[in-house]
Enzyme design. Sequence first.
Site, PDB file in Angstrom:
ATOM      1  N   LYS A  34      51.829  59.916  -2.744  1.00  0.00           N
ATOM      2  CA  LYS A  34      50.798  59.780  -3.825  1.00  0.00           C
ATOM      3  C   LYS A  34      49.540  60.346  -3.172  1.00  0.00           C
ATOM      4  O   LYS A  34      49.464  60.736  -2.242  1.00  0.00           O
ATOM      5  CB  LYS A  34      50.808  58.124  -4.067  1.00  0.00           C
ATOM      6  N   TYR A  74      55.207  56.670 -15.733  1.00  0.00           N
ATOM      7  CA  TYR A  74      54.844  55.404 -15.583  1.00  0.00           C
ATOM      8  C   TYR A  74      55.063  54.574 -17.040  1.00  0.00           C
ATOM      9  O   TYR A  74      54.356  53.644 -16.906  1.00  0.00           O
ATOM     10  CB  TYR A  74      53.581  54.786 -14.787  1.00  0.00           C
ATOM     11  N   ASN A 137      49.106  52.338  -2.301  1.00  0.00           N
ATOM     12  CA  ASN A 137      50.467  52.040  -1.518  1.00  0.00           C
ATOM     13  C   ASN A 137      51.284  53.416  -1.174  1.00  0.00           C
ATOM     14  O   ASN A 137      52.363  53.383  -0.973  1.00  0.00           O
ATOM     15  CB  ASN A 137      51.329  50.936  -2.277  1.00  0.00           C
ATOM     16  N   HIS A 140      55.977  56.590  -3.863  1.00  0.00           N
ATOM     17  CA  HIS A 140      56.582  56.251  -4.990  1.00  0.00           C
ATOM     18  C   HIS A 140      58.055  56.474  -4.533  1.00  0.00           C
ATOM     19  O   HIS A 140      58.536  57.522  -3.945  1.00  0.00           O
ATOM     20  CB  HIS A 140      56.373  56.976  -6.361  1.00  0.00           C
ATOM     21  N   GLU A 151      63.503  60.358 -13.674  1.00  0.00           N
ATOM     22  CA  GLU A 151      62.179  60.961 -12.964  1.00  0.00           C
ATOM     23  C   GLU A 151      62.578  62.365 -12.411  1.00  0.00           C
ATOM     24  O   GLU A 151      61.469  63.245 -12.630  1.00  0.00           O
ATOM     25  CB  GLU A 151      61.972  60.048 -11.829  1.00  0.00           C
TER      26      GLU A 151
END
Length: 174
Positions: A34, A74, A137, A140, A151
């Site tokens: 990310k 998402y 965080n 992914h 994805e």
Amino acid sequence: MKNPTLMIASLLAFYSLFSFAMAANKERTFIMVKPDGVQRGLVGKIIERFEQKGFKLVAMKFVWAQKDLLEKHYADLSSRPFFPGLVNYMNSGPVVPMVWEGLNVVKTGRQMLGATNPADSLPGTIRGDFCIQVGRNIIHGSDAVESAEKEIALWFNEKELVSWAPAAKDWIYE
Ligand code: DAT
Ligand code: MG
């Protein structure tokens, strides 16, 4: 083995077991560093975890993703209160989407990432070792084989998925 039917049946059984095992080794997952992982210079360390485990890199790119792609990525979370913030965060800088392949890579990949909230991620996991809050965080990872397929198709086209055989494969799989 004198009976030819029995011989052919044994060969077929061996072949189907062999191809089943080979197919299992070809499971794929979608992993993405990310924007915070990129900004903090953790791309190399994250790739290293998957490489040293023995998984095979199949595709990778460096992109500043558009909001509509992130909203699709998402989509399952679109009704959650944190969704707009999540999309803004994911759109705040470049990301490193990747495809990794190997036996049980989806489940093992999730274990390597650690719990969604780094407050609960165990030391030794990527989130446990490198981050503190759920909204930062750093990585992914797909949560199931089906979501991995979706994805991967969202972020990569077929030509970007590289077909190759790592020299070490016979030293990673028995
Ligand atoms: P994961 O990324 O572990 O698959 P998820 O799919 O449930 O977790 O959520 C996607 C991301 O959304 C997650 O990595 C961080 C963010 N997120 C999840 N729950 C959140 C919450 N309660 N508050 C803020 N951000 C959250
Ligand atoms: Mg998820």
